[in-house]
Design a protein around this motif. Structure first.
Motif, PDB file in Angstrom:
ATOM      1  N   SER A   1      26.018  14.067  56.422  1.00 29.95           N
ATOM      2  CA  SER A   1      25.081  12.942  56.415  1.00 29.95           C
ATOM      3  C   SER A   1      25.609  11.779  57.244  1.00 29.95           C
ATOM      4  CB  SER A   1      24.819  12.491  54.976  1.00 29.95           C
ATOM      5  OG  SER A   1      24.236  13.528  54.219  1.00 29.95           O
ATOM      6  N   VAL A   2      26.897  11.529  57.159  1.00 34.08           N
ATOM      7  CA  VAL A   2      27.515  10.444  57.922  1.00 34.08           C
ATOM      8  C   VAL A   2      27.534  10.764  59.417  1.00 34.08           C
ATOM      9  CG1 VAL A   2      29.745   9.348  58.374  1.00 34.08           C
ATOM     10  CG2 VAL A   2      28.897   9.531  56.026  1.00 34.08           C
ATOM     11  N   LEU A   3      27.907  11.980  59.764  1.00 39.66           N
ATOM     12  CA  LEU A   3      28.073  12.338  61.171  1.00 39.66           C
ATOM     13  C   LEU A   3      26.744  12.477  61.903  1.00 39.66           C
ATOM     14  CD1 LEU A   3      30.931  14.996  60.856  1.00 39.66           C
ATOM     15  CD2 LEU A   3      31.140  12.642  61.681  1.00 39.66           C
ATOM     16  N   VAL A   4      25.769  13.099  61.270  1.00 39.22           N
ATOM     17  CA  VAL A   4      24.524  13.412  61.974  1.00 39.22           C
ATOM     18  C   VAL A   4      23.655  12.178  62.195  1.00 39.22           C
ATOM     19  CG1 VAL A   4      22.982  13.922  60.008  1.00 39.22           C
ATOM     20  CG2 VAL A   4      22.793  15.254  62.135  1.00 39.22           C
ATOM     21  N   THR A   5      23.861  11.129  61.413  1.00 38.81           N
ATOM     22  CA  THR A   5      23.046   9.917  61.550  1.00 38.81           C
ATOM     23  C   THR A   5      23.687   8.862  62.444  1.00 38.81           C
ATOM     24  OG1 THR A   5      24.036   9.105  59.485  1.00 38.81           O
ATOM     25  CG2 THR A   5      21.888  10.196  59.317  1.00 38.81           C
ATOM     26  N   GLU A   6      24.882   9.123  62.939  1.00 47.96           N
ATOM     27  CA  GLU A   6      25.604   8.093  63.692  1.00 47.96           C
ATOM     28  C   GLU A   6      24.948   7.768  65.029  1.00 47.96           C
ATOM     29  OE1 GLU A   6      30.134   6.974  65.134  1.00 47.96           O
ATOM     30  OE2 GLU A   6      29.641   9.070  64.740  1.00 47.96           O
ATOM     31  N   ALA A   7      24.556   8.780  65.787  1.00 45.36           N
ATOM     32  CA  ALA A   7      24.100   8.558  67.162  1.00 45.36           C
ATOM     33  C   ALA A   7      22.865   7.671  67.236  1.00 45.36           C
ATOM     34  CB  ALA A   7      23.830   9.900  67.840  1.00 45.36           C
TER      35      ALA A   7
END
Length: 363
Positions: free
Chosen positions: A286-292
């Motif tokens: 959840s943290v990684l995929v929403t960063e961009a």
């Protein structure tokens, strides 16, 4: 002229805001997820509409945190106990202090440990009535402590338990400065053993604390820290295969261009989060995929916490872990101001954070 090298893993300049961000970020994520912890995705949609749960204001009043934040604060207080002894020139056993802290938490739940359990001296945190509520404490946490026996790697309690109660309470270990990452990993693993005996529970907790330490003390970005935690998990002798698979999936899927997983597709891929490795994987994805797509730390926090919450699994734990991670990375800049006005016991959380900062930095 001679210069003195900075101590190993000395606190960074923004250490204070990262400590407070980690603690409050976890508490906010926990409170948001706790609104729907036991709801299936269809039930969340029925309650909040097709857009699902979007904002903490939908709690209609103070948004209560769960046992996840309670136990995180007691983990922190166990470390405060150790640091207070150390500042007085006395070496204290970290895991023994953690065990005593968790036994004191057990009392706040109205549960007494077996008669042979050691007596625990009361501390400031124990008098805070806001923590004296049962908020669905984990079965293994309660049963492991209630035995009155101190669980260790070699004398485990709850031998087969791999619940997420180890991961959700272990962010504070990663905040310890002036300690190398391997020691953080070991401290967290041993702390998990106090209540859970399965290797996945220990190793997931240790990998999570390693990740927090990599963000706060190592200065890594989110994907670098996640990759570092995965690599350390791989290097563990007798590494748990399920943990390795979940971490690898979280890293791979979050970098994939095939679209964002959410709801049932998210939990189908990574698990419902009731067990340690699944909770860590869902939060990490959840943290990684929403960063961009995020345009600010707050925007990133909101997107990640919503994704980590709106599914049919252990929403408060997955959202709490995600909040810990983002608070460790961005510091307090990640915390939505409007959510802070609805948070439960923010003064208590900040007080404990300030005590930790003072004892570790002298500031």
């Amino acid at each position: 002229m001679t210069t003195t090298a900075a101590p190993l893993n000395a606190p960074p300049a923004d250490f204070a805001t990262r400590v407070q961000g980690t603690l409050m970020g976890g508490a906010l994520g926990d409170a948001f997820g706790y609104l729907v912890e036991f709801d299936a995705l269809a039930e969340i949609a029925a309650k909040y509409g097709p857009a699902l749960l979007l904002d903490l204001s939908q709690a209609h009043g103070t948004a209560h945190f769960s046992d996840d934040t309670q136990m995180t604060l007691y983990t922190l207080d166990g470390l405060l106990d150790v640091l207070e002894w150390a500042n007085n020139g006395v070496s204290a056993d970290i895991n023994a202090c953690q065990w005593l802290a968790y036994l004191r938490w057990l009392k706040t739940q109205g549960i007494e440990a077996a008669e042979h359990a050691p007596a625990q001296s009361a501390r400031w945190i124990d008098a805070q009535s806001v923590l004296h509520h049962q908020r669905h404490p984990g079965n293994a946490c309660v049963s492991g402590l209630a035995t009155g026996d101190m669980g260790t790697v070699f004398r485990p309690v709850n031998l087969d338990s791999k619940g997420c109660g180890t991961v959700m309470r272990s962010a504070p270990y990663g905040l310890l400065p002036n300690i190398d990452a391997e020691s953080i990993y070991k401290i967290s693993s041993e702390g998990a053993s106090l209540t859970h005996g399965h290797p996945a529970a220990r190793q997931s907790s240790a990998a999570f604390s390693w990740l927090i330490h990599a963000l706060v003390m190592g200065g890594l970005n989110l994907r670098e820290a996640a990759t570092s935690a995965r690599d350390r998990a791989v290097a563990e002798p007798n590494a748990d295969a399920d943990l390795l698979a979940r971490l690898e999936s979280a890293l791979t899927l979050s970098a994939h261009d095939g679209g964002q997983l959410h709801g049932d597709s998210l939990t189908d891929a990574l698990g419902l989060g009731w067990i340690a490795e699944e909770a860590l994987a869902v939060a990490l994805y959840s943290v990684l995929v929403t960063e961009a797509a995020a345009v600010s730390p707050v925007d990133h926090f909101l997107a990640a916490i919503r994704l980590a919450t709106n599914h049919s699994g252990d929403s408060d734990s997955t959202a709490s872990i995600a909040g810990n991670i983002l608070g460790a990375f961005y510091g307090e800049a990640a915390l939505p101001p409007s959510w802070l006005t609805m948070a439960e016991a923010p003064i208590l959380i900040r007080h404990l954070g300030a005590e930790f900062i003072k004892l570790t930095t002298g500031e």
